[in-house]
Design an enzyme around this catalytic site. Structure first.
Site, PDB file in Angstrom:
ATOM      1  N   ARG A  13      -9.389 -18.357  24.938  1.00  0.00           N
ATOM      2  CA  ARG A  13      -9.847 -17.836  23.642  1.00  0.00           C
ATOM      3  C   ARG A  13     -10.854 -16.752  23.955  1.00  0.00           C
ATOM      4  NH1 ARG A  13     -11.717 -16.389  19.260  1.00  0.00           N
ATOM      5  NH2 ARG A  13     -11.522 -17.517  17.305  1.00  0.00           N
ATOM      6  N   GLU A  17      -5.107 -14.813  11.397  1.00  0.00           N
ATOM      7  CA  GLU A  17      -4.105 -15.825  11.732  1.00  0.00           C
ATOM      8  C   GLU A  17      -2.713 -15.211  11.654  1.00  0.00           C
ATOM      9  OE1 GLU A  17      -4.739 -18.999  12.771  1.00  0.00           O
ATOM     10  OE2 GLU A  17      -6.835 -18.383  12.767  1.00  0.00           O
ATOM     11  N   ARG A  35      -9.633 -24.893  25.083  1.00  0.00           N
ATOM     12  CA  ARG A  35      -9.334 -23.553  25.587  1.00  0.00           C
ATOM     13  C   ARG A  35     -10.548 -22.995  26.334  1.00  0.00           C
ATOM     14  NH1 ARG A  35      -7.565 -20.993  19.890  1.00  0.00           N
ATOM     15  NH2 ARG A  35      -9.629 -21.853  19.482  1.00  0.00           N
TER      16      ARG A  35
END
Length: 148
Positions: free
Chosen positions: A38, A46, A80
């Protein structure tokens, strides 16, 4: 201080969206490690949101199948790796924000004044998502649409 100072060179093998990619790090004798990364400091639209696919495509153009220099800052709640990412010598967060394809992540904005300046420029020139009359921040979108 190990996790905060970790620098890695990895190959980008996947792009999930405009702020998340998958990398393969390591070498054959010791084995490869695949990680989801990330990008620290930004939040891209999104996938189902306006400009979500454009943000993903732009990140792919910047990084897919290229070496990425990662400067790790830990992990998020989803496991992540949180990292500053450079592909082809370019700061990927700056490229996404400057193109109008990501927001500076508000809780961290004060730590990244250079990104805030790029966001102001993108907004003033109506680049990318800033071409919309009222662009919706991804964190607001996720709150209104909790199921991806």
């Amino acid at each position: 201080m190990s996790a905060l100072a970790t620098s890695l060179m990895c190959l980008v093998v996947g792009i999930s969206d405009g702020d998340t990619l998958t990398v393969r790090c390591g070498a054959a004798p010791g084995g490869y490690q695949v990680q989801r990364v990330r990008i620290v400091s930004i939040d891209a639209p999104e996938s189902r949101q306006a400009f979500g696919q454009r943000a993903r495509q732009n990140l792919a153009q910047l990084c897919f199948r290229q070496q990425a220099a990662l400067r790790a800052e830990g992990h998020d709640a989803y496991g992540r790796l949180l990292a500053h990412v450079r592909c082809g010598g370019r700061d990927v967060a700056a490229a996404q924000v400057g193109a109008g394809l990501a927001w500076v992540y508000t809780p961290h904005a004060a730590r990244y004044p250079e990104l805030a300046a790029l966001q102001r420029q993108a907004r003033a020139s109506h680049a990318g998502l800033w071409s919309q009359k009222r662009p919706q921040a991804p964190w607001d979108y996720r709150q209104r649409h909790p199921h991806r």
